[in-house]
Scaffold this active site. Sequence first.
Site, PDB file in Angstrom:
ATOM      1  N   LYS A 146     -37.374 -52.625 -15.543  1.00  0.00           N
ATOM      2  CA  LYS A 146     -38.363 -53.479 -16.164  1.00  0.00           C
ATOM      3  C   LYS A 146     -37.982 -53.682 -17.620  1.00  0.00           C
ATOM      4  O   LYS A 146     -37.240 -52.847 -18.132  1.00  0.00           O
ATOM      5  CB  LYS A 146     -39.756 -52.894 -16.009  1.00  0.00           C
ATOM      6  CG  LYS A 146     -40.141 -51.832 -17.036  1.00  0.00           C
ATOM      7  CD  LYS A 146     -41.587 -51.490 -16.929  1.00  0.00           C
ATOM      8  CE  LYS A 146     -42.393 -52.082 -18.052  1.00  0.00           C
ATOM      9  NZ  LYS A 146     -42.312 -51.343 -19.309  1.00  0.00           N
ATOM     10  N   HIS A 176     -41.275 -47.485 -12.725  1.00  0.00           N
ATOM     11  CA  HIS A 176     -41.129 -46.034 -12.537  1.00  0.00           C
ATOM     12  C   HIS A 176     -42.460 -45.351 -12.224  1.00  0.00           C
ATOM     13  O   HIS A 176     -42.477 -44.233 -11.728  1.00  0.00           O
ATOM     14  CB  HIS A 176     -40.406 -45.387 -13.726  1.00  0.00           C
ATOM     15  CG  HIS A 176     -41.255 -45.171 -14.931  1.00  0.00           C
ATOM     16  ND1 HIS A 176     -41.557 -46.174 -15.814  1.00  0.00           N
ATOM     17  CD2 HIS A 176     -41.874 -44.065 -15.408  1.00  0.00           C
ATOM     18  CE1 HIS A 176     -42.309 -45.688 -16.786  1.00  0.00           C
ATOM     19  NE2 HIS A 176     -42.531 -44.413 -16.564  1.00  0.00           N
ATOM     20  N   LYS A 180     -43.814 -41.797  -9.505  1.00  0.00           N
ATOM     21  CA  LYS A 180     -44.552 -40.595  -9.913  1.00  0.00           C
ATOM     22  C   LYS A 180     -45.240 -39.990  -8.693  1.00  0.00           C
ATOM     23  O   LYS A 180     -45.833 -40.705  -7.885  1.00  0.00           O
ATOM     24  CB  LYS A 180     -45.588 -40.933 -10.993  1.00  0.00           C
ATOM     25  CG  LYS A 180     -44.937 -41.274 -12.331  1.00  0.00           C
ATOM     26  CD  LYS A 180     -45.990 -41.474 -13.406  1.00  0.00           C
ATOM     27  CE  LYS A 180     -45.383 -42.060 -14.655  1.00  0.00           C
ATOM     28  NZ  LYS A 180     -44.893 -41.080 -15.610  1.00  0.00           N
ATOM     29  N   ASP A 233     -46.057 -54.932 -21.445  1.00  0.00           N
ATOM     30  CA  ASP A 233     -45.309 -53.678 -21.318  1.00  0.00           C
ATOM     31  C   ASP A 233     -45.928 -52.743 -20.276  1.00  0.00           C
ATOM     32  O   ASP A 233     -45.209 -52.016 -19.588  1.00  0.00           O
ATOM     33  CB  ASP A 233     -45.268 -52.981 -22.687  1.00  0.00           C
ATOM     34  CG  ASP A 233     -44.416 -51.728 -22.685  1.00  0.00           C
ATOM     35  OD1 ASP A 233     -43.257 -51.818 -22.243  1.00  0.00           O
ATOM     36  OD2 ASP A 233     -44.901 -50.660 -23.119  1.00  0.00           O
ATOM     37  N   HIS A 238     -47.234 -51.390 -14.641  1.00  0.00           N
ATOM     38  CA  HIS A 238     -47.729 -50.066 -14.240  1.00  0.00           C
ATOM     39  C   HIS A 238     -49.215 -50.082 -13.838  1.00  0.00           C
ATOM     40  O   HIS A 238     -49.592 -49.556 -12.793  1.00  0.00           O
ATOM     41  CB  HIS A 238     -47.552 -49.053 -15.371  1.00  0.00           C
ATOM     42  CG  HIS A 238     -46.139 -48.944 -15.878  1.00  0.00           C
ATOM     43  ND1 HIS A 238     -45.048 -49.074 -15.059  1.00  0.00           N
ATOM     44  CD2 HIS A 238     -45.641 -48.717 -17.119  1.00  0.00           C
ATOM     45  CE1 HIS A 238     -43.934 -48.927 -15.781  1.00  0.00           C
ATOM     46  NE2 HIS A 238     -44.275 -48.717 -17.032  1.00  0.00           N
ATOM     47  N   LYS A 329     -51.237 -47.045 -27.320  1.00  0.00           N
ATOM     48  CA  LYS A 329     -50.335 -46.089 -27.968  1.00  0.00           C
ATOM     49  C   LYS A 329     -51.056 -45.435 -29.144  1.00  0.00           C
ATOM     50  O   LYS A 329     -52.012 -45.972 -29.682  1.00  0.00           O
ATOM     51  CB  LYS A 329     -49.096 -46.812 -28.473  1.00  0.00           C
ATOM     52  CG  LYS A 329     -48.380 -47.542 -27.341  1.00  0.00           C
ATOM     53  CD  LYS A 329     -46.895 -47.394 -27.422  1.00  0.00           C
ATOM     54  CE  LYS A 329     -46.206 -48.076 -26.270  1.00  0.00           C
ATOM     55  NZ  LYS A 329     -45.837 -47.184 -25.193  1.00  0.00           N
TER      56      LYS A 329
HETATM   57  C1  BG6 Z   1     -42.608 -47.751 -20.092  1.00  0.00           C
HETATM   58  C2  BG6 Z   1     -43.117 -48.530 -21.282  1.00  0.00           C
HETATM   59  O1  BG6 Z   1     -42.436 -48.607 -18.989  1.00  0.00           O
HETATM   60  O2  BG6 Z   1     -43.543 -46.741 -19.751  1.00  0.00           O
HETATM   61  C3  BG6 Z   1     -43.363 -47.604 -22.454  1.00  0.00           C
HETATM   62  O3  BG6 Z   1     -42.150 -49.508 -21.655  1.00  0.00           O
HETATM   63  C4  BG6 Z   1     -44.269 -46.458 -22.053  1.00  0.00           C
HETATM   64  O4  BG6 Z   1     -43.925 -48.316 -23.556  1.00  0.00           O
HETATM   65  C5  BG6 Z   1     -43.755 -45.799 -20.788  1.00  0.00           C
HETATM   66  O5  BG6 Z   1     -44.298 -45.528 -23.112  1.00  0.00           O
HETATM   67  C6  BG6 Z   1     -44.752 -44.774 -20.266  1.00  0.00           C
HETATM   68  O6  BG6 Z   1     -44.169 -44.049 -19.222  1.00  0.00           O
HETATM   69  P1  BG6 Z   1     -44.595 -42.553 -18.909  1.00  0.00           P
HETATM   70  O7  BG6 Z   1     -43.827 -42.198 -17.681  1.00  0.00           O
HETATM   71  O8  BG6 Z   1     -44.203 -41.733 -20.123  1.00  0.00           O
HETATM   72  O9  BG6 Z   1     -46.067 -42.562 -18.710  1.00  0.00           O
END
Ligand code: BG6
Length: 481
Positions: A146, A176, A180, A233, A238, A329
């Site tokens: 992504k 991703h 999980k 993002d 997600h 964030k």
């Molecule tokens: C990524 C985003 O896809 O996922 C990031 O680009 C984000 O901005 C991250 O911090 C979060 O992933 P995880 O696995 O740490 O929750």
Amino acid sequence: MVSRVIPVDPFDLVLFGATGDLAQRKILPGLYHRFEVGQMPEEARIIGTARSDMDSDGFRAVVRNSIKEFAPSYEKDTLDRFLSKVDYVPVDALGDAGWSDLAKALRSDVIRAFYLSVGPGLFSGIAQRLYDAGLATSDSRIVVEKPFGHDLASAKALNEGLRACFQEHQIYRIDHYLGKETVQNLMALRFANSLFEPLWNATHIDHVQITVAETVGVEGRGAYYDQSGAMRDMIQNHLVQLMCLTAMEPPSKFSPNSVRDEKVKVIEALEPVEPKDIARGQYRTEKGDDGYLDHVGDPGSRTESYIALKAHIGNWRWAGVPFYLRTGKRLRGRESEIAVFFRDPPHTIFPNVGPLHGNVLVIRLQPDEGITLRTTIKEPGQGGFRLSDVALDMSFADALGDNAKSPDAYERLIMDVIRGDQTLFMRGDEAEAAWAWVDPIIHGWEERGDKPAKYDQGSSGPEEALMLMHRDGRRWRQIGG
Ligand code: BG6
């Protein structure tokens, strides 16, 4: 419970962008871990490619360093054996150099996976080069990271570029979050238990809150992030994926297309979001702490580092049930969870206890993966009959001990690529459908010239997000303890 590791078939994995950050932090350490536990077979090989002109020994030194840093529990002998599977071929992704060397390095009798850990601007070009060089055999897979595009038009163009050279069943679009463990557990919870499904609808569920809160900021990634913001993002991929798995109809089987067909139906049923149902924020500059604008180096940026919105899925199961999504964030805690709020009991037989509360099922994705069910019980003790809410709490770490230790999402996903299992990858139409929902929301605030509200670092987000909930007579779950 015994965890089983079934070795995958021998493969050649070609990693484009092999010297990049993601490759070093996640992909190579992930492969090392799979090798360590015996899932990556001895005959497997990893061929790093990038523009840097180094030889295989030079690349092995880079990989050794990344394993030392990101897989610190490594064993020297195992790492040496792992490194003997690693090679490097310098390739100019968009030029002519290196492609014939890459062709020579590949074996013809094993699975081929081309992992594009590069910006989306390079996806179609690399796919075309692979095709032209005759490397895109029928047993090849192509994996893309992504962001899958920036909007619907660019996602469509990417799909066209990839599909001109590979068939859909060979294309693996990574989100991703799907790798999980607890995200997959959501499917187990819903479809391997009979308890929840009869209640999983508008008759019994009041609303759903999906939260992905982060404590990190955008420092170091400002250039990319400022072009994206939290909507592109995190929400488009997600959080939409989490919503799909929560809301989809039971697929007829656990197979890639059955699952993805049901997810697409959810996305296509999403209604447009009204401006009043969106709250955007930016973490502010504070004494001694740089803020969002400092991190992206643009004092006039209107990109959001936080977003909360209310989504509605227009179908029979979910009519009238809001799905509140929020992510941001530099918040108070790092917490990802899906909280399903059941309706309050319709009538109380207990005098003088006030209104009864509905049950809340919380699926914790990270940290401390597990499931909690808020339940009402009688407060212990004499004198009167009082009620109190307690959590039926299952932490997977407590319940499963060492078996709860799950591999990083990337490890799972890379092995699925080799196995040829696309269940946990986004299909092309799914990515497009998500953009088709997100695009008008973004255009809306761009046209209105909306500015994100400021929020304090270490807070739960901007006031506007609280108001969004309060207007509906509801409250967000607390972030950070
Ligand atoms: C990524 C985003 O896809 O996922 C990031 O680009 C984000 O901005 C991250 O911090 C979060 O992933 P995880 O696995 O740490 O929750």
